[in-house]
Each structure stands twice: as structure tokens, then as C-alpha cells.
Design a protein around this motif. Structure first.
Motif, short mmCIF file in Angstrom:
data_model
loop_
_atom_site.label_atom_id
_atom_site.label_comp_id
_atom_site.label_asym_id
_atom_site.label_seq_id
_atom_site.Cartn_x
_atom_site.Cartn_y
_atom_site.Cartn_z
N ALA A 119 1.96 19.73 -8.63
CA ALA A 119 1.67 18.79 -7.55
C ALA A 119 0.54 17.84 -7.93
N ASN A 120 0.75 16.55 -7.71
CA ASN A 120 -0.32 15.56 -7.84
C ASN A 120 0.01 14.38 -6.95
N ILE A 121 -1.01 13.66 -6.54
CA ILE A 121 -0.83 12.58 -5.58
C ILE A 121 -1.83 11.47 -5.87
N HIS A 122 -1.41 10.22 -5.70
CA HIS A 122 -2.29 9.07 -5.92
C HIS A 122 -2.11 8.09 -4.76
N TYR A 123 -3.12 7.23 -4.60
CA TYR A 123 -3.07 6.19 -3.58
C TYR A 123 -3.29 4.84 -4.25
N SER A 124 -2.56 3.82 -3.79
CA SER A 124 -2.74 2.47 -4.34
C SER A 124 -2.60 1.43 -3.24
N ASN A 125 -3.49 0.45 -3.26
CA ASN A 125 -3.36 -0.69 -2.35
C ASN A 125 -3.24 -2.00 -3.15
N GLU B 244 0.86 -1.18 0.00
CA GLU B 244 0.00 0.00 0.00
C GLU B 244 0.90 1.23 0.00
N ALA B 245 0.58 2.21 -0.85
CA ALA B 245 1.51 3.33 -1.01
C ALA B 245 0.81 4.61 -1.47
N ILE B 246 1.53 5.72 -1.27
CA ILE B 246 1.16 7.01 -1.83
C ILE B 246 2.17 7.33 -2.92
N PRO C 110 -0.62 -3.94 -6.46
CA PRO C 110 0.67 -3.83 -7.13
C PRO C 110 0.62 -2.79 -8.27
N PHE C 111 1.72 -2.07 -8.46
CA PHE C 111 1.76 -1.03 -9.49
C PHE C 111 3.21 -0.76 -9.89
N SER C 112 3.37 0.04 -10.93
CA SER C 112 4.69 0.51 -11.36
C SER C 112 4.66 2.01 -11.54
N THR C 113 5.84 2.62 -11.58
CA THR C 113 5.93 4.06 -11.81
C THR C 113 7.12 4.34 -12.72
N THR C 114 7.16 5.55 -13.24
CA THR C 114 8.35 6.03 -13.93
C THR C 114 9.34 6.52 -12.87
N SER C 115 10.52 6.90 -13.31
CA SER C 115 11.52 7.44 -12.39
C SER C 115 11.16 8.84 -11.92
N HIS C 116 10.08 9.41 -12.49
CA HIS C 116 9.65 10.76 -12.11
C HIS C 116 8.56 10.73 -11.05
N CYS C 117 8.53 9.65 -10.28
CA CYS C 117 7.57 9.53 -9.18
C CYS C 117 8.31 9.23 -7.87
N ILE C 118 7.72 9.66 -6.77
CA ILE C 118 8.23 9.34 -5.44
C ILE C 118 7.18 8.48 -4.76
N ALA D 52 5.81 6.55 -1.33
CA ALA D 52 5.89 6.50 0.12
C ALA D 52 5.05 5.34 0.64
N THR D 53 5.65 4.52 1.50
CA THR D 53 4.94 3.38 2.10
C THR D 53 4.88 3.55 3.62
N GLN D 54 4.10 2.72 4.25
CA GLN D 54 3.89 2.81 5.70
C GLN D 54 5.19 2.50 6.46
N LYS D 55 5.49 3.37 7.45
CA LYS D 55 6.69 3.19 8.26
C LYS D 55 6.34 2.77 9.68
N GLU D 56 5.22 3.30 10.19
CA GLU D 56 4.83 3.00 11.57
C GLU D 56 3.43 2.40 11.59
N GLU D 57 3.21 1.50 12.54
CA GLU D 57 1.92 0.80 12.61
C GLU D 57 0.77 1.71 13.02
N ASN D 58 1.06 2.78 13.72
CA ASN D 58 -0.01 3.66 14.19
C ASN D 58 -0.40 4.72 13.17
N ILE D 59 -0.01 4.52 11.90
CA ILE D 59 -0.35 5.44 10.82
C ILE D 59 -1.15 4.70 9.75
N ASN D 60 -2.33 5.21 9.44
CA ASN D 60 -3.12 4.70 8.32
C ASN D 60 -2.69 5.50 7.10
N ILE D 61 -2.01 4.85 6.17
CA ILE D 61 -1.42 5.58 5.04
C ILE D 61 -2.48 6.25 4.17
#
Length: 447
Positions: free
Chosen positions: A43-49, A33-35, A51-59, A61-70
Motif C-alpha cells: 500500500a502507498n498513496i500520494h497527493y497531487s494538485n 487535483e488527485a490522489i 499536472p502529472f503522469s502515472t504508469t498503468s499500475h496506479c489508480i 482518484a479525483t474529486q466527485k462531490e463539491e462537499n469533499i476536500n480531496i
């Protein structure tokens, strides 16, 4: 991966730096699951839960802590895109750094509260998605109706007579392009010149205009008015020939010299038919063959070439029948769009209250979203979700008894729900009226 590695087919989404997600792939690179942040342009932002792919022009972010709902983080940032926009730096094509995104301040509530916020916003977005899908279905219905009634205009399997455009368009007016302000007008009382972008998407966008400076002497007063067919005679290679039809009246919007107004004879051709003909994917190619100009960035189509363009000309009665279909469908689309606008306002309000810590997690917001779906033109609506939940029913009664609604239309919709509930058969009835001695008034009560 490069953007060229994406395709129109594939089992997984392929994200680029664009706000639109139109490409797919069979080779996913990410499985959690990622942003996804676009890293180039704006600026633009997407959410996915999934599998996916991106170009090198994307950043990513995945979940780092359990107490955060991404997904909570995604909703917060998508509602505050200006925070991401500030991070774009550079000359020309701007970029944003992963470090900037890592350091963004986000209000963090207990995980239970985050989950509730996500649940409420998911329900509201689900309704919005359904409305958007309804608009797409209606759009496709019109296109299908055009092809069924007239066939492919290039193949012309129904053997309609071919006539030069000059037989149905008696005059082509070109506008005027003076020096204008860079900003659009603020009121319909002000004169403004339309930009090319007002017609480039093949749906008229009156907001795309430039304010005409005060005291400017208008040398050529070609106005955009209801029933006009406007044609982009000078534009990029892909956009030249873009055509729009004006279904509404507008005031003081002037045409530039790069947009033609096709003055057609309504006894011979329907303006709506002409609009859909010129925007048919196959016929567009035929129109683009008329373009000239050394630079692909600014191709041009002359009046002379346009007059000579051969077009299929069905019986005018059939054209008018198609026009009536389009007008009826557009009326339905407008109702859905109005509902969509209300829902977008609702979700904006929910997000603002949620992320300011002002959201009271009872059934109010979910009930509000369900009430908003009610069609006042119908005597009977689908109210199964409201009728099947005791919490919704009780809160509906409380709000009606106290008239606790911010907008009259929501109060009217809630009353319609109550009347429908009270008219249920005796064994199904959950709501009734009773006389309150204390207030000396009729009140609703739950059975």
C-alpha cells in the motif's frame, strides 16, 4: 504509460506503484487535483494538485462531490494505510481493485471542518518538510567536504599515495549464520544475527536482525560495536560492497558470514574516512569490479581481492579532521532528527483526534506546532508567528498559567517563549507578570 517512460528530468512528476516518487516526465496525463494509489506490491498513496503522469499500475482518484476536500481524504487514508493494505489480493505480486478503494469508509465532516483539518495538517507537514530538507543539506555538506578535502578518489587529482587495503586493515573478520527466528529481537538483552538489510542502505540499521533462538551455542562471536566498519561481502549485484560505520554502541548484535568486519589500524586510517571512501559513487564501481559469482542475485567479494584493493591514503591528520567534521555534523543531524520524531508524534496525535471528531479548532494545535520548534539551547528563538498573533499569545498565557502541557519539554519551551516575550523592549512588549490576589500567585497577563 510504462515505468520505462519516466526519466530523471521533466517538468512533471511521474508516479509508479512505488512509495518513492523519483521519476519525471514532460507529458502529463492528469491535470486535476488527485490522489494516486500504487497498484502493486504494498500500500502507498500520494497527493497531487499539479499536472502529472502515472504508469498503468496506479489508480487515480479525483474529486466527485463539491462537499469533499480531496486532500482531507488523502490525509485520512495516509494515516490509515492498513485500510488500503487489506485490499491487496493475489498470489505473488498483489494488487488492489478500484472497486475496493471506492467502497472504503471515510468519516466525512462538514466541508468547513475538512478544510480546517487540512490547514492544520498542512502547517505541521510544512515544518516536517523543512526539517527533512535540513537533514538533506547536512548530508550533502559531508559529501561535499569529502570531495573538497580528498578529491575524487578514482581520479585522485590530489595525488595521494595508493596503498593496498592490507596496509591499513590488519584483519577481516567474517561472522556466522545459524538458523534463526524469522522475527527480530525485542530487547538489546537478546542475542540476534544481523540481516544483510542492516548494511545494504549504506547506513547502519540495527533493527534489521533475526533473533537467535534461546540456548543456541554461539560458535563465532563477532559482534557489531562502535567504530566498526562493516562490509557486505555477499549480496545482490547492486548491494554487494555496501559499507557502514557504527557511530554508536550496540549490544549482542552478531555478524552473519555474509558481512565482513574490517579491522583497521586507526593510526593509519580513519574508520570514518574508509566508510565514506567505500561509499563514494565512483569508488563503489571500483569495489564492484572485485565481485565474482555466476548469479547476479548473489555476487561475492573475497577477502583476498579486498586486501589487494588499492585505496588513496591521505595524511592521517587530514582524515581525522574530516572525521571531526562528520561527528559534529552528525550531532546537529541528531538534534534535527529528534525534533522530527517529536513532530511526527505530534502530527500523528493531530490526525487521530481530527478523524475521531475530537479536534477542537482553536489555536491549540497550531500553537503546539510552533512551540515544538523552540530550541532550548538558544536564548533567543524566532517567535514572530507567536508574537504577531493575539490568539496565540492569549492561549500561550492561559496554558502557562494552568501548566496545561502533556510533556515537560513542551512546558519548558513555552516558558522560554514567555521569557523572551517579557524581555522585549517596552514598545514591543506584549506579555507581563502580575500578582493574582485570588490565587496568591504570580501570573502572566497580556498587555
Amino acid at each position: 504509460m510504462n515505468a520505462s517512460q519516466g526519466s530523471n528530468e521533466g517538468s512533471f512528476l511521474f508516479y509508479t506503484s512505488s512509495s518513492k516518487v523519483s521519476k519525471r516526465t514532460d507529458k502529463p496525463l492528469f491535470f486535476k487535483e488527485a490522489i494516486i494509489f500504487g497498484n502493486g506490491g504494498s500500500a502507498n498513496i500520494h497527493y497531487s494538485n499539479e499536472p502529472f503522469s502515472t504508469t498503468s499500475h496506479c489508480i487515480v482518484a479525483t474529486q466527485k462531490e463539491e462537499n469533499i476536500n480531496i486532500k482531507y481524504v488523502y490525509y485520512y487514508l495516509s494515516g490509515n494505510l492498513h485500510l488500503i493494505e487489506r485490499g491487496f489480493k493475489g498470489v505473488g505480486l498483489k494488487n488492489i481493485s478500484p472497486k475496493y478503494i471506492e467502497n472504503l469508509d471515510i468519516p466525512i465532516f462538514p466541508i468547513e471542518t475538512q478544510n480546517k483539518i487540512v490547514s492544520v495538517l498542512d502547517k505541521a507537514n510544512s515544518i516536517i518538510s523543512k526539517r527533512g530538507r535540513s537533514l538533506e543539506i547536512l548530508e550533502q555538506f559531508i559529501v561535499d567536504s569529502f570531495l573538497e578535502m580528498f578529491s575524487d578518489p578514482v581520479l585522485n587529482t590530489k595525488k595521494w599515495k595508493l596503498k593496498p587495503l592490507s596496509e591499513v586493515v590488519h584483519k577481516i573478520d567474517a561472522g556466522w549464520s545459524p538458523v534463526c527466528e524469522e522475527t527480530p529481537r525485542e530487547s538489546s538483552n537478546q542475542f540476534a544475527i544481523l540481516k544483510q538489510s542492516a548494511v545494504s542502505k549504506r547506513v547502519f540499521d540495527p533493527s534489521q536482525n533475526k533473533l537467535l533462538p534461546e540456548n543456541t551455542v554461539i560458535k563465532k562471536k563477532i559482534l557489531a560495536q562502535k567504530n566498526d566498519v562493516l562490509f557486505s561481502r555477499k549480496n545482490t549485484k547492486e548491494m554487494v560492497g555496501s559499507t557502514v560505520y557504527l557511530f554508536e554502541d550496540y549490544e549482542k548484535l552478531l555478524l552473519p558470514d555474509t558481512i565482513f568486519n574490517l579491522r583497521y589500524n586507526s593510526n593509519k586510517i580513519s574508520g570514518v574516512y574508509l566508510y565514506f571512501l567505500f561509499n563514494d559513487k565512483n569508488f563503489q564501481k571500483k569495489i564492484q569490479q572485485l565481485r565474482s559469482g555466476a548469479a547476479d542475485s548473489m555476487s561475492n567479494i573475497s577477502q583476498d581481492k579486498l586486501y589487494k584493493l588499492q585505496i588513496p591514503l591521505p595524511d592521517i591528520k587530514l582524515q581525522n579532521n574530516f572525521e571531526n567534521i562528520v561527528l559534529n555534523v552528525n550531532a546537529k543531524k541528531q538534534k534535527i532528527q529528534n525534533s522530527l520524531n517529536e513532530l511526527n508524534g505530534l502530527i500523528g496525535s493531530i490526525m487521530q483526534r481530527a478523524f475521531n471528531g475530537q479536534l477542537n479548532f482553536n489555536v491549540d494545535l497550531e500553537l503546539e506546532a510552533l512551540i515544538n520548534e523552540i530550541d532550548l539551547q538558544k536564548k533567543t528563538n524566532d517567535i514572530k508567528e507567536i508574537a504577531g498573533d493575539i490568539a496565540y499569545l492569549q492561549r500561550l498565557i492561559d496554558k502557562l498559567n494552568t501548566q496545561d502541557f502533556s510533556e515537560k519539554i513542551m512546558y519548558d519551551k513555552a516558558k522560554l517563549v514567555a521569557f523572551q516575550l517579557m524581555n522585549e523592549s517596552e514598545e514591543k512588549r506584549r506579555v507581563s507578570q502580575e500578582y493574582d490576589e485570588k490565587t496568591k500567585s504570580i501570573r502572566l497577563s497580556l498587555l
